[in-house]
Scaffold this active site. Structure first.
Site, PDB file in Angstrom:
ATOM      1  N   ASP A 316     -89.411 100.470 -77.635  1.00 41.51           N
ATOM      2  CA  ASP A 316     -89.012 101.869 -77.829  1.00 41.51           C
ATOM      3  C   ASP A 316     -90.124 102.852 -77.452  1.00 41.51           C
ATOM      4  OD1 ASP A 316     -86.565 101.023 -78.705  1.00 41.51           O
ATOM      5  OD2 ASP A 316     -87.038 101.184 -80.834  1.00 41.51           O
ATOM      6  N   LYS A 343     -80.488 101.253 -73.206  1.00 42.54           N
ATOM      7  CA  LYS A 343     -80.830 101.972 -74.442  1.00 42.54           C
ATOM      8  C   LYS A 343     -79.970 103.235 -74.536  1.00 42.54           C
ATOM      9  CE  LYS A 343     -83.835  99.104 -75.974  1.00 42.54           C
ATOM     10  NZ  LYS A 343     -83.497  98.319 -77.168  1.00 42.54           N
TER      11      LYS A 343
HETATM   12  C1  S3P Z   1     -83.755  97.893 -83.217  1.00 42.19           C
HETATM   13  C2  S3P Z   1     -83.930  96.970 -82.202  1.00 42.19           C
HETATM   14  C3  S3P Z   1     -84.206  97.372 -80.814  1.00 42.19           C
HETATM   15  C4  S3P Z   1     -84.726  98.784 -80.733  1.00 42.19           C
HETATM   16  C5  S3P Z   1     -83.894  99.741 -81.531  1.00 42.19           C
HETATM   17  C6  S3P Z   1     -83.886  99.348 -82.988  1.00 42.19           C
HETATM   18  C7  S3P Z   1     -83.441  97.413 -84.578  1.00 42.19           C
HETATM   19  O1  S3P Z   1     -82.997  97.298 -80.079  1.00 42.19           O
HETATM   20  O2  S3P Z   1     -84.779  99.194 -79.372  1.00 42.19           O
HETATM   21  O3  S3P Z   1     -84.387 101.062 -81.414  1.00 42.19           O
HETATM   22  O4  S3P Z   1     -83.522  98.208 -85.530  1.00 42.19           O
HETATM   23  O5  S3P Z   1     -83.120  96.221 -84.709  1.00 42.19           O
HETATM   24  P1  S3P Z   1     -82.468  95.925 -79.402  1.00 42.19           P
HETATM   25  O6  S3P Z   1     -82.141  94.982 -80.465  1.00 42.19           O
HETATM   26  O7  S3P Z   1     -81.268  96.350 -78.607  1.00 42.19           O
HETATM   27  O8  S3P Z   1     -83.589  95.468 -78.527  1.00 42.19           O
END
Ligand code: S3P
Length: 428
Positions: A316, A343
């Protein structure tokens, strides 16, 4: 549209910020507090729009959740007391709410429809829908169940042994939550570790769960027990000020009570490798999560390669790391970050467009970008792409531009950091 004109600042920043609560951990505190029997108090909760989507979803299912400043008090009679929502659940912009809730709703004995905003409605859900269907979930929707709106008819779930095809904590968490409701032992294996807040918090709430960092095993049908949670400051929010401190000449900042979980601390390693002046003090563990105060001051930087296992630990932060790299001497290469394409927006396209408009020299690649530094930034009109992290990256860039930076719409910042501009102003 909420346009913002940022005048060039070009002076040293100084001071300290108490970093707001972690978004990922705040979501999970609400989820586990709502599934557990008893009263859960959550302190330093992030009341951004995304986390409030999770709060409202559980309110719709009959859980009492009271807000008291930065605290939440959750009173629940446990999983079996959750009731069918009377209306479709609006998950807004929140991918975490959607994917984690799909894991839970799949195993609850009622019908739900979930929907979200334009950005969320474009994001792939088959990454959770496919494994959940293998567990017996009944999920349907647009594009064969890949796109919101989706409907879920809860059913009896069976356990699964699943290896993640994508590097995603949301997918891992959805399966573990379904596994909590399923009969038997569910195993999730990941080749590259992703954030482990779900595993940490399930343990704290009394679930039968073990993990070696790659494979996590949960035994289902366990009632969770309420416990209090203190949410650390969000390192993904701190990242904007870490970069500000590193690139604005003469700056010296202290970011207090920031989460330092080893599955999230990639940006600290990147700053160290680039030669930043960074120190961590007052390290301690609170509610099972490592936190501390980060001190950063301006120093010359050099380009590096960012690839492989570190990517999920800073996924992120890549938009603001691209800004950082534009101020480092030499080439920075970011690879293995194809997840950025799915994203809140396609962040490879958005970052290159925004920073190149301001005068940076960045070339997009399929799974990342190549940044040539160090470049002077001019200023100009940019789009936030309706993505909170792109908008905040643009605002931090304005600290070193020669001319105004005009961001078309900054309302999205309230997704993860409602007080961002107040905190930024306090450092000027
Ligand atoms: C998150 C996991 C990540 C991250 C998101 C929050 C979470 O996403 O980019 O902002 O809280 O589990 P992904 O699981 O799609 O990688």
């Amino acid at each position: 549209m909420n346009e913002k004109v940022l005048k060039p600042f070009n002076q040293a920043l100084s001071g300290e910020i108490n970093i707001p609560g972690d978004k990922s951990i705040s979501h999970r505190a609400v989820i586990f507090g709502s599934l557990a029997q008893g009263t859960t108090k959550v302190t330093h909760f992030l009341d951004g729009e995304d986390c409030m989507r999770t709060v409202n979803a559980f309110r719709e299912m009959g859980v009492t959740i009271q807000e008291d400043g930065e605290s939440l008090v959750i009173e629940s009679n446990g999983i079996s007391a959750l009731s069918e929502p009377k209306q479709p659940l609006n998950f807004g912009n929140s991918g975490t709410t959607t994917r984690l809730m799909l894991g839970i709703l799949s195993g609850l004995p009622f019908f739900t429809t979930v929907f979200g905003d334009d950005s969320l409605s474009r994001r792939p859900m088959n990454r959770v829908v496919n494994p959940l269907r293998q567990m017996g979930a009944n999920i349907d929707g647009r594009n064969s169940g890949n796109l919101l709106p989706l409907s879920v008819k809860g059913s009896k779930l069976k356990c699964i042994d699943y290896t993640l095809p994508v590097k995603s904590a949301q997918v891992k968490s959805a399966i573990l939550l379904a596994g909590l409701l399923a009969e038997g032992e569910t195993r999730v294996t990941e080749q590259t570790p992703t954030r482990n807040h779900t595993e940490n918090m399930l343990k704290a709430f009394g679930a039968d769960i073990t993990s070696d960092g790659y494979t996590t095993v949960i035994t289902g049908k366990n009632q969770l027990k309420a416990t209090n949670v203190h949410v650390p400051g969000d390192i993904s929010s701190a990242a904007f000020f870490l970069v500000a401190g590193a690139i604005v000449p003469g700056s010296k900042l202290r970011l207090k009570n920031t989460g330092l979980n080893e599955t999230r601390n990639g940006i600290i390693e990147v700053l160290q490798k680039m030669g930043a002046n960074i120190a961590i003090e007052n390290e301690r563990t609170v509610s099972g999560e490592l936190i501390g105060d980060i001190q950063i001051s301006y120093h010359s930087l050099k380009g590096i390669t960012i690839e492989g296992e570190i990517i999920p630990r800073l996924i992120d932060e890549i938009p603001v790391i691209a800004l950082l790299a534009s101020q480092a001497e030499g080439t920075t290469i970011i690879k293995d970050a194809e997840e950025l394409r799915v994203k809140e927006t396609d962040r490879i396209t958005a970052v290159c467009d925004v920073l190149n408009t301001l005068g940076a020299n960045i070339t997009p690649t399929e799974d990342g970008m190549v940044i040539e530094g160090k470049t002077k930034l001019n200023g100009g009109s940019i789009s936030s792409y309706d993505d909170h992290r792109i908008a905040m990256m643009g605002a931090i860039a304005s600290l070193i531009t020669a001319d105004d930076v005009i961001i078309d719409d900054i309302s999205c910042i309230s997704i993860s950091y409602p007080d961002f501009f107040k905190d930024l102003k306090s450092l000027k």
